[in-house]
Design a protein around this motif. Structure first.
Motif, PDB file in Angstrom:
ATOM      1  N   LEU A   1       0.751  -1.210   0.020  1.00 45.31           N
ATOM      2  CA  LEU A   1      -0.038  -0.092  -0.027  1.00 45.31           C
ATOM      3  C   LEU A   1       0.746   1.338  -0.157  1.00 45.31           C
ATOM      4  O   LEU A   1       0.617   2.161  -0.580  1.00 45.31           O
ATOM      5  N   LYS A   2       1.934   1.358   0.493  1.00 50.39           N
ATOM      6  CA  LYS A   2       2.718   2.354   0.793  1.00 50.39           C
ATOM      7  C   LYS A   2       3.896   2.868  -0.303  1.00 50.39           C
ATOM      8  O   LYS A   2       4.624   3.585   0.024  1.00 50.39           O
ATOM      9  N   THR A   3       4.147   1.710  -0.990  1.00 44.62           N
ATOM     10  CA  THR A   3       5.331   1.709  -1.969  1.00 44.62           C
ATOM     11  C   THR A   3       5.085   1.737  -3.203  1.00 44.62           C
ATOM     12  O   THR A   3       5.932   1.255  -4.186  1.00 44.62           O
ATOM     13  N   GLN A   4       3.811   2.366  -3.807  1.00 43.33           N
ATOM     14  CA  GLN A   4       3.566   2.404  -5.053  1.00 43.33           C
ATOM     15  C   GLN A   4       4.595   3.185  -5.948  1.00 43.33           C
ATOM     16  O   GLN A   4       5.007   4.238  -5.417  1.00 43.33           O
ATOM     17  N   LEU A   5       4.991   2.951  -7.577  1.00 43.69           N
ATOM     18  CA  LEU A   5       5.664   3.827  -8.145  1.00 43.69           C
ATOM     19  C   LEU A   5       4.934   4.649  -8.410  1.00 43.69           C
ATOM     20  O   LEU A   5       3.786   4.882  -8.754  1.00 43.69           O
ATOM     21  N   PRO A   6       5.524   6.181  -8.508  1.00 44.94           N
ATOM     22  CA  PRO A   6       5.007   7.182  -9.264  1.00 44.94           C
ATOM     23  C   PRO A   6       4.626   6.975 -10.656  1.00 44.94           C
ATOM     24  O   PRO A   6       5.415   6.069 -11.437  1.00 44.94           O
ATOM     25  N   SER A   7       3.784   7.686 -11.190  1.00 49.34           N
ATOM     26  CA  SER A   7       3.208   7.606 -12.658  1.00 49.34           C
ATOM     27  C   SER A   7       4.186   7.394 -13.742  1.00 49.34           C
ATOM     28  O   SER A   7       4.413   6.848 -14.538  1.00 49.34           O
ATOM     29  N   TYR A   8       5.408   8.513 -13.327  1.00 53.70           N
ATOM     30  CA  TYR A   8       6.344   8.564 -14.504  1.00 53.70           C
ATOM     31  C   TYR A   8       7.262   7.247 -14.233  1.00 53.70           C
ATOM     32  O   TYR A   8       7.627   6.927 -15.669  1.00 53.70           O
ATOM     33  N   LEU A   9       7.593   6.719 -13.336  1.00 56.58           N
ATOM     34  CA  LEU A   9       8.366   5.328 -13.389  1.00 56.58           C
ATOM     35  C   LEU A   9       7.467   4.141 -13.846  1.00 56.58           C
ATOM     36  O   LEU A   9       7.889   3.431 -14.460  1.00 56.58           O
ATOM     37  N   ARG A  10       6.169   4.237 -13.629  1.00 59.05           N
ATOM     38  CA  ARG A  10       5.267   3.137 -14.137  1.00 59.05           C
ATOM     39  C   ARG A  10       5.151   3.207 -15.512  1.00 59.05           C
ATOM     40  O   ARG A  10       5.229   2.197 -16.292  1.00 59.05           O
ATOM     41  N   THR A  11       5.327   4.651 -16.075  1.00 65.23           N
ATOM     42  CA  THR A  11       5.502   4.505 -17.555  1.00 65.23           C
ATOM     43  C   THR A  11       6.771   3.707 -18.027  1.00 65.23           C
ATOM     44  O   THR A  11       6.765   3.180 -19.273  1.00 65.23           O
ATOM     45  N   GLU A  12       7.859   4.252 -17.342  1.00 63.23           N
ATOM     46  CA  GLU A  12       9.116   3.713 -17.588  1.00 63.23           C
ATOM     47  C   GLU A  12       9.114   2.457 -17.663  1.00 63.23           C
ATOM     48  O   GLU A  12       9.763   1.442 -18.551  1.00 63.23           O
ATOM     49  N   GLN A  13       8.607   1.816 -16.663  1.00 59.48           N
ATOM     50  CA  GLN A  13       8.244   0.123 -16.530  1.00 59.48           C
ATOM     51  C   GLN A  13       8.037  -0.407 -17.505  1.00 59.48           C
ATOM     52  O   GLN A  13       8.208  -1.475 -18.332  1.00 59.48           O
ATOM     53  N   ASP A  14       6.691   0.296 -18.072  1.00 66.45           N
ATOM     54  CA  ASP A  14       6.042  -0.318 -19.128  1.00 66.45           C
ATOM     55  C   ASP A  14       6.863  -0.401 -20.350  1.00 66.45           C
ATOM     56  O   ASP A  14       6.936  -1.344 -21.301  1.00 66.45           O
ATOM     57  N   ARG A  15       7.489   0.807 -20.710  1.00 68.09           N
ATOM     58  CA  ARG A  15       8.414   0.867 -21.639  1.00 68.09           C
ATOM     59  C   ARG A  15       9.559  -0.338 -21.652  1.00 68.09           C
ATOM     60  O   ARG A  15       9.774  -1.024 -22.829  1.00 68.09           O
ATOM     61  N   ILE A  16      10.402  -0.449 -20.669  1.00 69.42           N
ATOM     62  CA  ILE A  16      11.421  -1.206 -20.563  1.00 69.42           C
ATOM     63  C   ILE A  16      10.941  -2.760 -20.697  1.00 69.42           C
ATOM     64  O   ILE A  16      11.642  -3.644 -21.443  1.00 69.42           O
ATOM     65  N   ARG A  17       9.661  -3.049 -20.083  1.00 67.97           N
ATOM     66  CA  ARG A  17       9.177  -4.230 -20.050  1.00 67.97           C
ATOM     67  C   ARG A  17       9.036  -4.756 -21.910  1.00 67.97           C
ATOM     68  O   ARG A  17       9.279  -5.722 -22.001  1.00 67.97           O
TER      69      ARG A  17
END
Length: 672
Positions: free
Chosen positions: A304-320
């Motif tokens: 609950l307390k350690t979710q990625l910020p939106s810009y890093l979620r975007t980077e994660q999707d791109r790298i994946r």
């Protein structure tokens, strides 16, 4: 000085905290006055809102999306100023160079004909923020509770207390949130808050009835485009039939899950309930990447307390996506952001959010914390061999660092999934993986080791509470001194063979016994039956002494002790926990160099070929050089592993392999 505190009256409008002082030698007894000192209490009145504020330091609600008309007041961080300190990810470059230019002009070191500006540490400026309250979204919490006969009073009370505090905290944090309440046995109905918390009923259980009422309520009152919807269901896992379970799953998939932000199911252990429903849910949703299943509060707290910020979620999707295009095959991966303190805590536990209690974890945490504070070491990332895999990013790292870590993690998870040594960690095989090099086409193993480690912690804590912490820790110390004495191939050949009698071993009743020499007519006097029986017993005793136990050498010492050592039940359980965890970590030790080399090879290729632009290559190269640096007397697994793989790649590309290459003795031909 106050020594202890307790909180009472959880369901009233006020709570009272009592701080107890040091008790006297003669506490008062009965109704008469006494002469000894007694216990002194300081009573402090706390409102439920104040208690909710205390809880809010440890709890957080999942993201509420911006839907519909604004109704809930929520907090939002806004960048509003500049300060001299902060993380590198928030450095304000324009302000930094402006300060450096002002300094150089003021001291006369700025040359307009050669306009070079070199910032020093005092010139650095960082963005600062403040939290502002603003309306965000509409939200409704729908509570559902099983009140059937299989739910005993203790289970119902646990659910009521948990629901009560969830409701209290949510109302404190989000002004204007709506709460709806549903109770069910064989039939479901909506009730008010007071009835929900105080109903005591009996009867059968049909979970689908509650889901139908919930789905009807959502469709009639809460359009998904305008509302954030959070249903919570509490039960003991007992349902009327498998048909009703399948009907419940069907309602979830078609009428509830497509319209809600998150559905949560909590199951309470009960002596009367089967506990089957949560297993059925896991089975039905095991292929859904959005599903998270855990036991215990520790993992939920971090989730609950350690979710990625939106810009890093975007980077994660791109790298994946880039990693998949390069052919990497990995488990679904969840990234979480941790502070350096949290990172050290997780690292001390071997990468897991929850382990069994033992002093060595605290010692490891102190070592890691001091190393970080003194600048001797820094943990960039950690990744758990789990399904789904869980990886941790360090808060404050630059964007280039975070990209490198994400690419590195996908390399690790690809290795976890495809290297045969890690097949030993498949929980659904149970030691039946005879040929680890072969695997089914649709390979989806159960590696929920986060759950299993949490269960191990629960088992050890239960023994510690019964037998004493010191006694249990001392026994675990003995077990840990042998934790490396396990068989790395035990999971690939099942349980060891049972000890059986040798086929050529003679029956004691028919074996030949040496006799004293005598004439035939004197045989019964010289070698009487009593003498022969005694000699037979001696021979059998000597043979038993000479027998080896075990007959063959055992590599799995911990497994041998589990089967044959005279241990108490709790000792055997503790030893089993240590052995299972030793077998889990063993493949990581076996493959350390190649695992790190594989991840380093792939993060290098992904970043330099597809992910980074030209302006980021220098920063990446600087960080990578630090990771791959070597020093005398120390082996760097990253460096050695990646160089081995690059050598393999080079020889493969040049055809320098195979029998023809090995048999060739012409150095010129090999060179060309």
């Amino acid at each position: 000085m106050a020594k202890s505190s307790r909180v009472e009256s959880a369901k009233g409008t006020e709570s009272r905290a009592i701080l107890s002082g040091d008790p006297g030698d003669q506490p008062g007894q009965g109704k008469k006055a006494g002469e000894g000192g007694g216990e002194h209490s300081l009573e402090v009145d706390l409102t439920l809102d104040e208690l909710a504020d205390i809880l809010s330091e440890e709890l957080a609600l999942p993201d509420i999306q911006d839907k519909g008309k604004s109704k809930i007041i929520s907090a939002k961080d806004r960048y509003t100023g500049i300060r001299r300190v902060g993380p590198e990810s928030l450095r304000h470059f324009r302000r930094t160079y402006r300060e450096a230019l002002k300094r150089q002009i003021s001291v006369g070191s700025y040359d307009p004909s050669r306009p070079v500006v070199v910032p020093v540490p005092d010139d650095r400026r960082f963005r600062s923020w403040k939290t502002e309250a603003e309306p965000v979204a509409n939200a409704v919490i729908i509570y559902m509770m099983d009140v059937s006969g299989s739910m005993g009073d203790e289970q119902k009370e646990i659910v009521r207390i948990e629901s009560f505090w969830l409701d209290t905290w949510l109302k404190r944090q989000y002004k204007g949130i709506e709460s709806r309440y549903i109770i069910h046995d064989a039939n479901a109905k909506e009730v008010d808050e007071h009835t929900f918390f105080h109903t005591r009923e009996s009867g059968g259980t049909m979970i689908s009835s509650a889901y139908k009422v919930c789905a009807d309520m959502i469709e009639a009152n809460y359009p998904p485009s305008e509302w954030n919807i959070y249903p919570f269901h509490f039960s003991d896992g007992d349902n009327w039939s498998m048909d009703d379970t399948l009907q419940s799953v069907d309602i979830l998939k078609k009428r509830i899950l497509p319209h809600v932000n998150m559905f949560a199911y909590g199951q309470v252990d009960s002596p009367y309930g089967s506990g089957q429903f949560i297993k059925d849910l896991r089975e039905q949703f095991k292929t859904d990447d959005r599903t998270f299943s855990g036991r215990g509060s520790e993992m939920n707290e971090f989730a609950l307390k350690t979710q990625l910020p939106s810009y890093l979620r975007t980077e994660q999707d791109r790298i994946r996506k880039v990693a998949e295009e390069y052919g990497l095959d990995f488990f679904p991966t969840v990234f979480e952001m941790l502070s350096y303190d949290q990172m050290n805590e997780i690292a001390a536990y071997g990468g897991f959010p929850n382990r069994y209690p033992h002093w060595r974890f605290g010692m490891e945490y102190e070592h890691l914390a001091k190393s970080y504070e003194y600048g001797l070491s820094k943990i960039y990332e950690m990744v758990i061999n789990n399904t789904p895999s869980v990886a941790y990013l360090l808060e404050g790292n630059s964007l280039t660092d975070q990209r490198m870590v994400m690419a590195h993690v996908y390399g690790h998870v690809d290795f976890f999934k495809n290297n045969f040594c890690f097949r030993a960690t498949d929980l659904d095989q149970g030691g039946k993986t005879v040929d680890p090099a072969q695997r089914p086409a649709l390979y989806d193993p159960n590696r929920r080791w986060i759950d299993k480690m949490a269960n191990h912690g629960t088992r050890i804590r239960r023994h510690a509470s019964r037998w004493g912490t010191t006694k249990v820790e001392e026994f675990i110390d003995h077990c840990l001194s042998l934790e490396n004495l396990v068989d790395p191939h035990a999971a690939f050949r099942g349980k060891g063979p049972k000890e059986v009698a040798a086929e050529d071993e003679e029956n004691p009743e028919t074996m030949d016994v040496p006799r004293l020499k005598s004439k035939d007519y004197m045989e019964s006097f010289i070698n009487p039956q009593e003498y022969l029986d005694e000699q037979r017993r001696k021979i059998v005793a000597e043979r038993e002494k000479s027998k080896k136990f075990p007959r063959e050498r055992q590599r799995d010492v911990l497994g041998f002790l589990l089967e044959h050592a005279p241990l108490e039940r709790w000792e055997r359980d503790c030893l089993e926990v240590i052995r299972e965890e030793a077998l889990y970590f063993l493949p990581q030790m076996q493959t350390k160099i190649m695992n790190e080399g594989w991840a380093t090879y792939w993060h290098s290729r992904l970043l330099t070929e597809r992910i980074l632009d030209a302006s980021e290559i220098i920063d990446y190269a600087d960080n990578a050089a630090g990771v791959l640096a070597t020093s005398g007397g120390r082996l760097n697994p990253y460096k050695l592993g990646v160089e081995l793989l690059r050598d393999v790649e080079e020889r493969w590309d040049k055809g320098q392999f195979g029998k023809e290459w090995e048999d060739c003795n012409d150095l010129d031909a090999k060179r060309n």
